[in-house]
Design a protein around this motif. Structure first.
Motif, PDB file in Angstrom:
ATOM      1  N   LYS A 117       2.266   1.793  -3.416  1.00  0.00           N
ATOM      2  CA  LYS A 117       1.230   2.228  -4.379  1.00  0.00           C
ATOM      3  C   LYS A 117       0.559   3.543  -3.967  1.00  0.00           C
ATOM      4  CE  LYS A 117      -0.011   0.041  -7.446  1.00  0.00           C
ATOM      5  NZ  LYS A 117       0.401  -0.073  -8.869  1.00  0.00           N
ATOM      6  N   ARG A 153      -9.887  -0.784  -4.184  1.00  0.00           N
ATOM      7  CA  ARG A 153      -9.240   0.521  -4.331  1.00  0.00           C
ATOM      8  C   ARG A 153      -8.745   0.694  -5.763  1.00  0.00           C
ATOM      9  NH1 ARG A 153      -5.439   1.326   1.106  1.00  0.00           N
ATOM     10  NH2 ARG A 153      -7.071   0.924   2.665  1.00  0.00           N
ATOM     11  N   SER A 197      -1.204   4.243  -1.385  1.00  0.00           N
ATOM     12  CA  SER A 197      -2.556   3.965  -0.919  1.00  0.00           C
ATOM     13  C   SER A 197      -2.557   3.968   0.611  1.00  0.00           C
ATOM     14  CB  SER A 197      -3.017   2.597  -1.447  1.00  0.00           C
ATOM     15  OG  SER A 197      -4.376   2.373  -1.158  1.00  0.00           O
ATOM     16  N   ILE A 252      -4.981  -0.028  -6.595  1.00  0.00           N
ATOM     17  CA  ILE A 252      -4.453  -1.382  -6.369  1.00  0.00           C
ATOM     18  C   ILE A 252      -4.885  -2.305  -7.507  1.00  0.00           C
ATOM     19  CG2 ILE A 252      -4.394  -3.370  -4.815  1.00  0.00           C
ATOM     20  CD1 ILE A 252      -3.019  -0.863  -3.727  1.00  0.00           C
ATOM     21  N   ASP A 268      -0.690  -6.603  -8.075  1.00  0.00           N
ATOM     22  CA  ASP A 268       0.031  -6.147  -6.887  1.00  0.00           C
ATOM     23  C   ASP A 268      -0.078  -7.139  -5.733  1.00  0.00           C
ATOM     24  OD1 ASP A 268       0.693  -3.742  -8.186  1.00  0.00           O
ATOM     25  OD2 ASP A 268      -1.213  -2.830  -7.588  1.00  0.00           O
ATOM     26  N   LEU A 311       0.834  -1.209   0.000  1.00  0.00           N
ATOM     27  CA  LEU A 311       0.000   0.000   0.000  1.00  0.00           C
ATOM     28  C   LEU A 311       0.870   1.261   0.000  1.00  0.00           C
ATOM     29  CD1 LEU A 311      -2.814  -1.001   2.545  1.00  0.00           C
ATOM     30  CD2 LEU A 311      -2.862  -1.132   0.051  1.00  0.00           C
TER      31      LEU A 311
END
Length: 619
Positions: A492, A509, A494, A512, A516, A489
């Motif tokens: 990325k 999300r 996030s 994502i 991944d 996360l």
């Protein structure tokens, strides 16, 4: 050759080929009659299949048991999935094909059907008794009887080719036009017809081009296929395509000589305009892209996509020479415009059978469409319905929420056309449901029920659906530990999690991707144990990420079905309902919609008109 057939298909293009293979596979004794058996499945214009919305149609044809996807896979020289930067509803497969191989494989698969005969001749008139078609009469005077006739004449009905001031009778370059059918149907049976124009680009010698001055356009690194079922060879190598651009010199030449363009004087297709029309319609643009596309594996012939023209040969040559990379160009075949007869499609039922002449079906460009894919889809539906009618079975009609093919045919029948019709994703109000990746899930059961899909293929779809549901269930019930997922996360960009979260929640999300998380140890083991392919994982990702959109469209589709189920009797008298607006009365009486849903899509029929119809139908 037999004297009588169940179904007779006139024309061997994309519509005719699909119609003939469908009806013969379903069991009808079928004859495909065409002016030239050497040009069956000919790619008259661009040697490519698919593209935006068109790729979805090809996958739908394959899911129903048609052959356009198979033929494309057998002849592909480059494959690309378009619009991958957008949402999955917009992803559209496109294949550059070997023109000769494409035609070869159509002939190959057609000849494999023992219930299908091929014959070379030109149909000049129909045998019609009491408004029921009974067969055809050919140029050589042969009378062939048939219970049902499907017309797929393409651009051949009174076709006229334009190159500058030259006018040549023909349905395609170096091929004779077809006369007699239009005159018979309009003069003696009152069918309406019109004239349309379209055009094609020049073909050039690839050896005369300087590709170093152009932008290379490679195929996908991991090319897919159109067909869900046919095991064609994997595409290990691909031919390159190229992009270059027009410039002010090209534009100036076109401006100065526009009077020499016959297609500009008329009306070229809005969605496939000539280079002349593009220069004038988009006069603020300094350049237009030109796509340089090879015609096959072993040929120097190149198609110049984006340069459709009807200029005289000398002007075509001068204009092309001003384009970067084309300075020493050699033209093999000039571009040209073609003008031909078509029959407005609102004169047809949704089965593509004529409302006026029983057992006469129309499919393809004769209905005012443009494009191989639109033609092939109509041919498939006409072939299916011709067989079903011959067997006295219920017709096969796809709804707008079931397929792009359903949107295509409903648009033609309900809205009519004023220019060549081309399919776009924007025409489909349920495009999130009608993705290219799930065409098999939507339509294979239908193909099986009508006899075009084998039980083996249906089991393949059952297995795919089962794996998708199993994977989604695993993602719904299994949690991510923050220690495992947070590094991904962070990478990325996030938001991290502080406590366990379902895999489904993380995957939903937008930032994502399923790639991944698919290499995380426990997920990877699950994928390998259950043999979840990349196709399965892609489907799972789409369903989770776009669940809200998909559910909303499903609800809207349910409302549509309610209106579809409100059938309007064939003999319904609109003229007696004075409370309807005058325009609504005229339009409803002309189009004769079969349901309230179809009536709602007719231009000029307002919501208040629909309410009045509901009241009278209740009575």
């Amino acid at each position: 050759m037999l004297n009588t057939y169940d179904i007779l298909v006139v024309g061997g293009g994309h519509a005719g080929s699909e119609a003939a293979i469908a009806s013969s596979k379903m069991g009808s004794k079928t004859l495909l009659i065409t002016s030239n058996l050497q040009t069956i499945g000919q790619m008259s214009c661009n040697p490519a299949i698919g593209g935006i919305a068109k790729g979805q149609i090809i996958r739908e044809i394959d899911a129903l048991g048609g052959y356009s996807g198979i033929i494309s896979d057998c002849s592909t020289i480059q494959f690309r999935m378009l619009n991958k930067s957008k949402g999955p509803a917009m992803w559209s497969p496109r294949a550059q094909c070997d023109r000769k191989l494409f035609s070869y494989y159509w002939r190959f698969f057609l000849e494999k059907n023992i219930t299908l005969d091929l014959y070379q001749d030109t149909v000049t008139s129909l045998i019609i008794e009491k408004c029921i078609v009974k067969g055809v009469i050919t140029l050589f005077g042969l009378k062939i009887k048939s219970k049902i006739v499907i017309l797929t004449n393409g651009t051949f009905l009174n076709g006229k080719i334009h190159i500058g001031e030259k006018k040549i009778n023909g349905g395609r370059i170096a091929e004779q036009e077809s006369k007699g059918i239009t005159e018979q149907l309009t003069k003696y049976f009152g069918l309406k017809y019109g004239r349309m124009k379209t055009g094609t680009s020049p073909r050039v010698d690839g050896r005369s081009l300087d590709y170093k001055k152009m932008i290379v356009q490679n195929g996908d690194k991991n090319p897919k296929k159109f067909s869900f079922f046919y095991n064609s060879k994997k595409l290990k190598k691909q031919r390159k395509c190229y992009i270059t651009y027009t410039n002010h010199k090209v534009h100036d030449l076109i401006y100065e000589n526009i009077n020499f363009s016959p297609i500009f004087k008329g009306s070229s297709p809005r969605y496939c305009p000539s280079i002349e029309e593009k220069i004038f319609r988009f006069s603020n643009k300094k350049e237009h892209p030109i796509f340089v596309e090879p015609e096959g594996w072993n040929t120097v012939e190149v198609y110049i996509n984006g340069f459709s023209t009807s200029f005289p040969e000398e002007l075509q040559y001068k204009s092309l020479k001003e384009i970067s990379g084309f300075e020493k160009v050699k033209i093999l075949r000039p571009g040209y415009a073609i003008e031909y007869d078509y029959f407005p499609p609102e004169q047809l039922k949704h089965t593509l059978e004529s409302k006026i002449i029983e057992n006469l079906f129309f499919a393809g460009q004769i209905n005012g469409t443009t494009g191989y894919e639109e033609a092939a889809a109509q041919g498939l539906i006409a072939g299916i319905n011709a067989h079903l009618k011959n067997e006295k079975k219920d017709p096969f009609i796809l709804k707008r929420n079931e397929a792009y093919i359903g949107v295509l045919i409903d648009d033609l029948i309900t809205k009519g056309i004023k220019e060549p019709y081309r399919m776009f994703t924007s025409r489909a109000e349920y495009r999130m449901l009608l993705r290219q990746d799930n065409a098999d899930e939507r339509l294979t059961y239908m193909g099986y029920n009508i006899g075009l899909i084998s039980e083996e293929k249906m089991k393949m779809v059952d297995n795919k659906i089962s794996k998708i549901e199993k994977c989604i269930f695993f993602f719904k019930k299994t949690n991510f530990d923050p220690k495992i997922i947070n590094p991904i996360l962070i990478y990325k960009n996030s938001p991290i999690i502080s406590h366990d979260k379902k895999i489904e929640t993380i995957l939903s999300r937008s930032e994502i991707d399923i790639k991944d998380i698919s290499n995380i140890s426990f997920i990877k083991k699950k994928i390998e144990k259950n043999n979840f392919s990349q196709e399965i994982l892609e489907q799972v990702s789409i369903r989770i990420k776009y669940k809200g959109y998909i559910d909303r469209e499903k609800e809207n589709a349910k409302k549509l079905i309610k209106l579809e189920n409100l059938k309007i009797p064939n003999n319904f008298n609109y003229k007696n309902i004075k409370s309807l607006s005058l325009e609504a009365r005229e339009k409803l009486d002309y189009y004769r919609p079969i349901s309230l849903s179809q009536a709602s899509r007719i231009s000029g029929v307002s919501p208040s008109d629909l309410s009045i119809l509901l009241i009278y139908m209740g009575r």
